[in-house]
Design an enzyme around this catalytic site. Structure first.
Site, PDB file in Angstrom:
ATOM      1  N   SER A  77      26.728 -40.643 113.209  1.00  0.00           N
ATOM      2  CA  SER A  77      27.648 -41.688 112.757  1.00  0.00           C
ATOM      3  C   SER A  77      27.300 -42.028 111.315  1.00  0.00           C
ATOM      4  O   SER A  77      26.192 -41.717 110.858  1.00  0.00           O
ATOM      5  CB  SER A  77      27.493 -42.933 113.635  1.00  0.00           C
ATOM      6  OG  SER A  77      28.066 -44.079 113.039  1.00  0.00           O
ATOM      7  N   TYR A 110      22.997 -49.652 118.147  1.00  0.00           N
ATOM      8  CA  TYR A 110      23.725 -48.420 117.828  1.00  0.00           C
ATOM      9  C   TYR A 110      23.178 -47.786 116.551  1.00  0.00           C
ATOM     10  O   TYR A 110      22.960 -46.575 116.481  1.00  0.00           O
ATOM     11  CB  TYR A 110      25.209 -48.759 117.674  1.00  0.00           C
ATOM     12  CG  TYR A 110      26.120 -47.578 117.429  1.00  0.00           C
ATOM     13  CD1 TYR A 110      26.598 -46.821 118.492  1.00  0.00           C
ATOM     14  CD2 TYR A 110      26.537 -47.248 116.135  1.00  0.00           C
ATOM     15  CE1 TYR A 110      27.459 -45.751 118.273  1.00  0.00           C
ATOM     16  CE2 TYR A 110      27.392 -46.182 115.912  1.00  0.00           C
ATOM     17  CZ  TYR A 110      27.850 -45.432 116.981  1.00  0.00           C
ATOM     18  OH  TYR A 110      28.696 -44.374 116.765  1.00  0.00           O
TER      19      TYR A 110
END
Length: 258
Positions: free
Chosen positions: A149, A162
């Site tokens: 990501s 995350y």
């Protein structure tokens, strides 16, 4: 070399975790388009079967399979990989895509939620990657693509677990490379920017956040799952045989601007 010999995946079995919807579904579709035999994975058996049927109608049932197993459960992972290798064929490509999000300020994150996010986004890649590598190493070949990501490099409020998991996944990619590259295995990662999916729909609908994303991204738009297809097919193909331990950011330029 021809384009097909560089990027074609005919005869290759590709396992994509978390592929019954969203980004994983699009990546599985792209790999199937490139000729791979696909093993779809997810926990929702009904949705997984619906995706399998849809893909089978397009590519033929013999090339599309679905195996429901929990990528965070060591026993289930081992049994599933055994079954795939025995019943479908040797896994030549693994795409570790399964992931979840949890938006809470760090001071308010419950330990159970912290551990759940890290387990799904990071530990699962270790568990599935380890089990697949145990079979790729004796064969002397294989491709592993971890889905990271922009949070691999960036951070923003309320997504601390995350961010930690995706940063860890970047270094897990490097660790896998350090140990497995000499066995003919290429391990790399793709780091998507903000991608419009079911998971991010609430953010797209948030006018202020949506405006910030579009303004923060040089390409001036959200990404789509299809934007990730080409990089993942490349990293799964012979065209990337000397690419090892890299993270390819597919983010419309977000990570190159201040």
């Amino acid at each position: 070399m021809s384009i097909d010999s560089l990027f074609g995946l005919g005869g290759t079995v590709a396992l994509v975790t978390g592929s019954s919807r969203g980004i994983g579904r699009e990546l599985a579709l792209a790999l199937a388009d490139a000729g791979a035999t696909i093993v779809l994975n997810g926990l929702d058996e009904a949705r997984l079967e619906a995706t399998r049927v849809e893909f089978a109608d397009r590519f033929g049932a013999e090339r599309i399979h679905a195996v429901a197993f929990d990528v965070t459960d060591e026993t289930q992972v081992a049994a599933a990989i055994d079954g795939i290798e025995l019943e479908i064929g040797a896994i030549g490509v693994l795409v570790n895509n399964a992931g979840i999000q949890h938006r809470v300020p760090l001071v308010d994150v419950a330990l159970a939620d912290w551990e759940r996010v890290l387990t799904v986004n990071l530990t699962s890649a270790f568990l599935v990657g380890r089990e697949v590598a145990r079979r790729m190493i004796p064969r002397g070949r294989g491709k592993v693509v971890n889905i990271c990501s922009v949070q691999t490099d960036l951070a923003r409020p309320t997504i601390g677990p995350y961010t930690a998991a995706k940063g860890g996944l970047r270094n897990l990619t490097r660790a896998m490379t350090a140990e497995w590259a000499s066995h003919g295995i290429q391990v790399n990662a793709v780091a998507p920017g903000y991608i419009h999916t079911e998971m991010t729909q609430k953010l797209v609908d948030d006018e202020q956040f949506n405006s910030w994303i579009v303004g923060r991204t040089p390409a001036a738009r959200w990404g789509t799952p299809a934007d990730l297809a080409g990089p993942v097919v490349w990293l799964s193909s012979a065209g990337s045989d000397f690419v090892n331990g890299q993270v390819v950011f597919v983010d419309g330029g977000m990570t190159v601007v201040v």
